[in-house]
Design a protein around this motif. Structure first.
Motif, short mmCIF file in Angstrom:
data_model
loop_
_atom_site.label_atom_id
_atom_site.label_comp_id
_atom_site.label_asym_id
_atom_site.label_seq_id
_atom_site.Cartn_x
_atom_site.Cartn_y
_atom_site.Cartn_z
N ASN A 120 0.86 -1.18 0.00
CA ASN A 120 0.00 0.00 0.00
C ASN A 120 0.89 1.23 0.00
OD1 ASN A 120 -1.87 2.03 0.34
ND2 ASN A 120 -3.05 0.91 1.92
N GLU A 121 1.16 1.74 -1.23
CA GLU A 121 2.08 2.87 -1.36
C GLU A 121 1.52 4.14 -0.72
OE1 GLU A 121 2.91 0.05 -4.75
OE2 GLU A 121 1.13 0.92 -3.78
N CYS A 122 0.16 4.24 -0.68
CA CYS A 122 -0.43 5.43 -0.07
C CYS A 122 -0.09 5.53 1.42
CB CYS A 122 -1.95 5.40 -0.25
SG CYS A 122 -2.47 5.51 -1.98
N GLU A 123 0.27 4.38 2.08
CA GLU A 123 0.63 4.39 3.49
C GLU A 123 2.13 4.39 3.70
OE1 GLU A 123 -1.26 1.01 5.19
OE2 GLU A 123 -3.31 1.83 5.02
N THR A 124 2.84 3.77 2.77
CA THR A 124 4.29 3.63 2.97
C THR A 124 5.08 4.77 2.37
OG1 THR A 124 4.46 2.30 0.97
CG2 THR A 124 4.10 1.12 3.05
N ILE A 125 4.53 5.48 1.38
CA ILE A 125 5.26 6.58 0.75
C ILE A 125 4.71 7.89 1.31
CG2 ILE A 125 5.83 7.73 -1.42
CD1 ILE A 125 5.46 5.08 -2.83
N PRO A 126 5.54 8.66 1.98
CA PRO A 126 5.07 9.94 2.49
C PRO A 126 4.74 10.87 1.33
CG PRO A 126 7.11 9.25 3.58
CD PRO A 126 6.91 8.33 2.43
N GLU A 127 3.63 11.52 1.44
CA GLU A 127 3.17 12.46 0.43
C GLU A 127 3.28 11.85 -0.97
OE1 GLU A 127 5.21 16.16 0.78
OE2 GLU A 127 4.44 16.53 2.81
N ALA A 128 2.64 10.65 -1.07
CA ALA A 128 2.67 9.97 -2.38
C ALA A 128 2.01 10.83 -3.43
CB ALA A 128 1.98 8.62 -2.27
N CYS A 129 0.97 11.56 -3.04
CA CYS A 129 0.30 12.47 -3.99
C CYS A 129 0.34 13.87 -3.40
CB CYS A 129 -1.15 12.05 -4.22
SG CYS A 129 -1.32 10.45 -5.01
N LYS A 130 0.64 14.85 -4.19
CA LYS A 130 0.79 16.22 -3.72
C LYS A 130 -0.34 17.08 -4.25
CE LYS A 130 5.84 15.95 -3.37
NZ LYS A 130 7.13 16.53 -3.76
N GLY A 131 -0.39 18.24 -3.68
CA GLY A 131 -1.43 19.17 -4.12
C GLY A 131 -2.79 18.70 -3.68
N GLU A 132 -3.76 18.88 -4.54
CA GLU A 132 -5.15 18.50 -4.26
C GLU A 132 -5.44 17.07 -4.69
OE1 GLU A 132 -7.34 20.28 -2.60
OE2 GLU A 132 -5.79 21.81 -2.35
N LYS B 291 -5.46 13.01 -4.47
CA LYS B 291 -5.65 12.00 -3.44
C LYS B 291 -5.06 10.70 -3.92
CE LYS B 291 -9.27 9.74 -0.74
NZ LYS B 291 -10.71 9.63 -0.52
N CYS B 292 -4.44 9.97 -3.02
CA CYS B 292 -3.78 8.70 -3.37
C CYS B 292 -4.77 7.56 -3.25
CB CYS B 292 -2.58 8.48 -2.41
SG CYS B 292 -1.70 6.94 -2.80
N PHE B 293 -4.79 6.73 -4.28
CA PHE B 293 -5.63 5.53 -4.32
C PHE B 293 -4.74 4.33 -4.59
CE2 PHE B 293 -8.60 8.91 -5.29
CZ PHE B 293 -9.73 8.56 -4.59
N ASN B 294 -4.68 3.39 -3.66
CA ASN B 294 -3.82 2.21 -3.82
C ASN B 294 -4.53 1.20 -4.73
OD1 ASN B 294 -1.48 0.52 -3.07
ND2 ASN B 294 -3.07 -0.78 -2.14
N HIS B 295 -3.75 0.47 -5.49
CA HIS B 295 -4.29 -0.68 -6.24
C HIS B 295 -3.18 -1.70 -6.36
CE1 HIS B 295 -2.20 -0.14 -10.13
NE2 HIS B 295 -2.20 1.16 -9.78
N TYR B 296 -3.48 -2.87 -6.84
CA TYR B 296 -2.54 -3.97 -6.84
C TYR B 296 -1.33 -3.65 -7.69
CZ TYR B 296 -6.31 -6.59 -4.74
OH TYR B 296 -7.31 -7.00 -3.90
N GLY B 297 -0.15 -3.64 -7.04
CA GLY B 297 1.10 -3.41 -7.73
C GLY B 297 1.42 -1.97 -7.99
N GLY B 298 0.61 -1.01 -7.49
CA GLY B 298 0.86 0.41 -7.73
C GLY B 298 -0.18 1.26 -7.05
N TYR B 299 -0.27 2.55 -7.44
CA TYR B 299 -1.25 3.46 -6.85
C TYR B 299 -1.57 4.53 -7.88
CZ TYR B 299 2.61 6.74 -6.10
OH TYR B 299 3.66 7.58 -6.30
N LEU B 300 -2.68 5.26 -7.64
CA LEU B 300 -3.12 6.33 -8.52
C LEU B 300 -3.30 7.60 -7.73
CD1 LEU B 300 -5.90 4.52 -10.61
CD2 LEU B 300 -3.62 5.19 -11.39
N CYS B 301 -3.04 8.73 -8.38
CA CYS B 301 -3.30 10.04 -7.81
C CYS B 301 -4.45 10.67 -8.56
CB CYS B 301 -2.04 10.92 -7.89
SG CYS B 301 -0.68 10.33 -6.85
N LEU B 302 -5.56 10.84 -7.90
CA LEU B 302 -6.77 11.36 -8.52
C LEU B 302 -7.27 12.56 -7.74
CD1 LEU B 302 -8.61 7.98 -9.20
CD2 LEU B 302 -7.31 9.35 -10.84
#
Length: 433
Positions: A54-66, A68-79
């Motif tokens: 879960n990169e959204c929990e393990t990577i600090p500030e995985a998504c910046k600005g406005e 939001k980080c969304f985890n998915h299998y093998g990666g994550y999305l910033c939406l």
């Protein structure tokens, strides 16, 4: 596949469908020492499988600005924060995942090909046919169609002139048709002639097959009708009055000739008189003599001598000089009979008169003594011994003449004169034959 609903500023709401790359860890071959996983996964020694990070929990500030980080299998999305994510169903436990190649499924300890066509998991178009292949499937067009893009289009075989006569295109195929009088051959393309005569052609009498059609013909004595099939009888009797000597009778397909009573057919058209006297078909008595005439017969008395004449031989009567009544009558009378036809050409020689005995110095003359009141005959003397009876006018029967033909003998040296008579009965037949 994940569905995301994004609500951006300015209150514009849109629903978007995002295809999220999905990475599923393939378990390596079982080994007690192998603990490495692909990016986005880490080794779980407890389950002994790779688990998603879960990169959204393990990577600090995985998504910046406005974002939001969304985890998915093998990666994550910033939406955008206004986006809502509808998570896909949880993948099966790694222990339950198929370890076979795409297009195969695990059955027991073996990987077995998946028949997508049978399971209806293919994406072939309705106009296409699904064919299973190892690990996959193919979509093909049925026979008579060709593939244009993803669609199957009918092939117009008639453009290629497969048929000898006419071609009719039908979906996926074609059919050949032949002109009237022909039928499709065994190869379904060529045309062969139809023998209409063997297939019940409507000819009334004779049928002749020709290429592509047939002809009707009639037997002798018939003519083909206007419909080309019917045979009508020919009335030969109406064409000529000379077909038969007496009467023509029309019959189906032919004609025949008839003769009147007392005649019989001689050959196909002529009539000959029946000789009743020779065929013993007469009714004459013993005291009578049968005389054949045209179309009939006559029964005459054998002795026709009348007083003062006495019979001296067959048909000959003599008047004795010792009888006073014999002085002014012919010395002898000889009876003869003959028959002639009607409408005989004139003048016509009918009967020859010949003296049987003559005195050397006698002079003979011949004349018609009686029986020719209308002057139908005359005598033409040939010489001192012979004369000819001639028909002077046309006669029509049935009729009868009794002519006394007299021969007068004169001997001037001895001052002697005598006469004898040939009594000729002439029967005129009713016909010109």
């Amino acid at each position: 596949m994940r569905s995301v609903c994004v609500s951006p500023p300015l209150l514009l709401c849109a629903c978007v469908s995002l295809l999220l790359p999905c990475s599923i860890a393939q378990p390596p071959a079982e080994s007690d020492t192998y603990t490495e996983c692909t990016d986005g996964y880490h080794w779980d020694p407890e389950s002994k499988h790779c688990k998603d990070i879960n990169e959204c929990e393990t990577i600090p500030e995985a998504c910046k600005g406005e974002m939001k980080c969304f985890n998915h299998y093998g990666g994550y999305l910033c939406l955008p924060r206004s986006a809502s994510v509808i998570p896909a169903p949880e993948p099966p436990n790694q222990s339950e995942q198929n370890s076979c190649l795409l297009g195969y499924e695990l059955q027991g300890d073996s990987c077995v090909d998946v028949d997508e066509c049978e399971q209806d998991t293919h994406d072939c178009q309705p106009s296409q046919e699904c064919f299973n292949v190892p690990g996959s499937f193919t979509c093909q067009c049925p026979e008579g169609y060709r593939k244009v893009g993803t669609e199957c289009i009918d092939i117009d075989e008639c453009r290629y002139r497969y048929c000898q006569h006419r071609c009719v295109n039908v979906p996926g195929s074609f059919s050949c048709q032949c002109e009237p009088g022909f039928q499709v051959a065994g190869n379904n393309r060529s045309c062969v002639d139809v023998n209409e005569c063997e297939m019940g052609a409507p000819c009334q009498q004779r049928c002749y097959n020709t290429y592509g059609t047939f002809l009707c013909r009639c037997q002798q004595g018939y003519e083909l009708g206007s419909d080309g099939f019917t045979c009508n009888d020919i009335d030969e009797c109406s064409y000529s009055s000379f077909l038969c000597q007496y009467q023509c009778l029309n019959q189906p397909g032919k004609f025949s000739c008839e003769c009147p009573e007392g005649y019989q057919l001689h050959g196909p058209r002529l009539c000959h008189d029946v000789n009743e006297c020779e065929s013993d078909s007469h009714l004459c008595t013993d005291g009578q003599t049968c005389v054949n005439i045209h179309g009939s017969h006559k029964c005459v008395d054998t002795n026709r001598c009348r007083d003062p004449y006495v019979q001296v031989s067959d048909n000959r009567c003599v008047c004795p000089v010792t009888k006073p009544a014999c002085r002014d009558v012919p010395f002898s009378i000889v009876h003869r009979y003959m028959s002639i036809t009607s409408e005989r050409a004139i003048p016509s020689d009918v009967f020859q008169i010949q003296a049987t005995s003559v005195h050397p110095r006698a002079y003979n003359t011949f004349r018609i003594r009686s029986g020719d009141d209308n002057g139908d005959f005359y005598i033409r003397q040939i010489n001192n011994m012979n004369a000819m009876l001639v028909l002077a006018r046309a006669v029509t029967g049935p009729d009868e003449y009794v002519l006394d033909l007299e021969m007068v003998s004169v001997n001037r040296v001895m001052s002697y004169q005598s006469s004898s008579v040939l009594r000729l009965s002439i029967y005129v037949g009713p016909y010109a034959f």
